[in-house]
Design an enzyme around this catalytic site. Structure first.
Site, PDB file in Angstrom:
ATOM      1  N   LYS A  38     -25.428 -35.271  83.551  1.00 49.13           N
ATOM      2  CA  LYS A  38     -26.578 -35.266  82.644  1.00 49.13           C
ATOM      3  C   LYS A  38     -26.245 -36.040  81.372  1.00 49.13           C
ATOM      4  O   LYS A  38     -25.076 -36.348  81.091  1.00 49.13           O
ATOM      5  CB  LYS A  38     -26.965 -33.832  82.293  1.00 49.13           C
ATOM      6  N   TYR A 270     -21.159 -44.937  49.734  1.00 54.00           N
ATOM      7  CA  TYR A 270     -22.226 -44.294  48.977  1.00 54.00           C
ATOM      8  C   TYR A 270     -21.726 -43.070  48.223  1.00 54.00           C
ATOM      9  O   TYR A 270     -20.980 -42.248  48.752  1.00 54.00           O
ATOM     10  CB  TYR A 270     -23.361 -43.867  49.912  1.00 54.00           C
TER      11      TYR A 270
END
Length: 420
Positions: A38, A270
């Site tokens: 999956k 940042y």
């Protein structure tokens, strides 16, 4: 390599997938094995990993979504295949026509799959799921007898065949957790109820990867291996990958996009959550949270650059992050290895999981489509494919040359300093 692959790539060792499947099968010699592919094979690529798993003896494949199962059929897989996450109105008819086992957790789903089977004139393959305590999907024990009776009635009319009864552990990765014994008991009781209703399922299954590795009493007829197929331990509490003979299949690496000298006190990324403690060298890794690198690992994520473990300096941005090399030499184009099997000194996905406060499953599964998957086979090509070995070996040689030049320069400076 093409130009896209030079930025970053996830190398998937299919030999490791095969080896892992064999190791898992050895843990459950009396049961068949389902390889769960999956979420695009936990980020590794569903189709190539499914083929590798089949080659190593996986009798079943498992997916969550119907579309994932359909893609495997479209790729040519004709073996036993199960899909378990359905919502009302799901594409039952297509699944029936493609001979996919479908999971049923309640009467609404049984009614829909029965109607679809009648409409297409085919017999549906159905696996009934009992909720033994996980609290997600699955029929509640109070409703189980009714569901099994209704399934037997549909089976008697030829609309479906109940091929399996199954459930899922909540805490198999926590040895000794009281829910383990409770779920085993509940599952055995559910099997008895199904048998009393007249059902004779082909496979009974409860074990996920941790139960496959540590709970032989839970193996029944089939074990479902997910993360173990890709070489990652389901929990450090039960053991490492190496303890179980598993090898992580994915190696994530990038080429440094920039290397530059900066002075002390220089802010990085940042918010300037990191400032250089002194004059140093900063290297830019062109991967970020847009590629699936967890922003939560800002300031903690480990990376192998220039022969040493480094830590992400400052915040991880969408496309890139920085590491502080402490003044050591490197060049643009040198490799940065975020994670791999760990036997070359690189971090592992589990190391990244700890750094980000999550699990290794999430680290590999979240690596995005901007990162190309490159499939290698260490059984055929040595440890890794030629391109990767060549790039890493060249970087090591270049680093040795640069380090030698730096040491010679420092030695000359010392000698000069002593004579003036």
């Amino acid at each position: 390599m093409n130009e896209t692959a030079k930025r970053a790539r996830a190398a998937i060792d299919l030999a490791a997938v095969r080896s892992n499947v064999r190791a898992l099968r050895e843990r459950a010699p009396g049961a068949e094995l389902m390889a769960v592919v999956k979420s695009d094979g936990y980020g590794h690529g569903a189709v190539p990993c499914a083929r590798a798993a089949r080659a190593a003896g996986a009798a079943w494949l498992g997916t969550a979504l119907p579309e994932e199962a359909f893609a495997l059929r479209a790729a040519g897989d004709t073996g036993r295949l199960m899909c378990w996450l359905w919502t009302p109105g799901g594409p039952w008819r297509k699944a029936i026509e493609l001979d996919i086992d479908v999971a049923v957790s309640g009467l609404w789903a049984l009614r829909e799959v029965t109607a679809a089977a009648r409409a297409c004139g085919r017999t549906a393959r159905v696996q009934l799921k009992i909720d033994t305590g996980l609290g997600r999907n699955g029929c509640q024990p109070a409703d189980w007898a009714e569901l099994t009776r209704a399934a037997r009635a549909a089976e008697a009319e030829g609309a479906l065949t109940v091929t399996g009864v199954w459930s899922h552990f909540a805490c198999a990765d926590e040895p000794g957790h009281p829910s383990i014994a409770a779920q085993l008991a509940a599952f055995r009781e559910a099997l008895g109820t199904a048998e009393a209703a007249g059902l004779r399922p082909e496979v009974r299954h409860l074990a996920n990867t941790p139960a496959t590795l540590t709970l032989p009493e839970a193996h029944f007829d089939l074990v479902r291996a997910g993360i173990g197929v890709y070489g990652i331990s389901p929990s450090p509490e039960i053991g490492t990958s190496e303890d179980f003979g598993l090898r992580p299949a994915m190696t994530l690496e990038a080429s440094l996009a920039s290397v530059k000298r900066v002075p002390g006190g220089h802010g990085v990324s940042y918010g300037h959550r990191y400032s250089t403690p002194g004059a140093t060298t900063l290297a830019l890794v062109p991967l970020g949270y847009g590629d699936g690198i967890p922003r939560h690992a800002s300031g903690t994520g480990p990376v192998l650059v220039a022969g040493k473990w480094r830590t992400v300096a400052g915040r991880i941005a969408m496309d890139q992050f920085v590491v502080d090399l402490g003044g050591e030499p490197a060049e643009a184009g040198d490799p940065a290895v975020l994670f791999g099997p760990g036997d070359r000194g690189e971090p592992t996905a589990e190391d990244w999981g700890r750094a980000a406060g999550t699990i290794g499953y999430e680290i590999v599964t979240r690596i995005g489509s901007r990162v190309p998957r490159v499939y290698v086979d260490s059984d055929m090509d040595g440890d890794m494919d030629g391109d990767m070995n060549s790039a890493m070996d060249t970087a090591i040689r270049n680093r040795a040359i640069r380090n030698g030049a730096q040491q010679e320069a420092e030695g000359n400076t010392t000698l000069t300093g002593g004579t003036t």
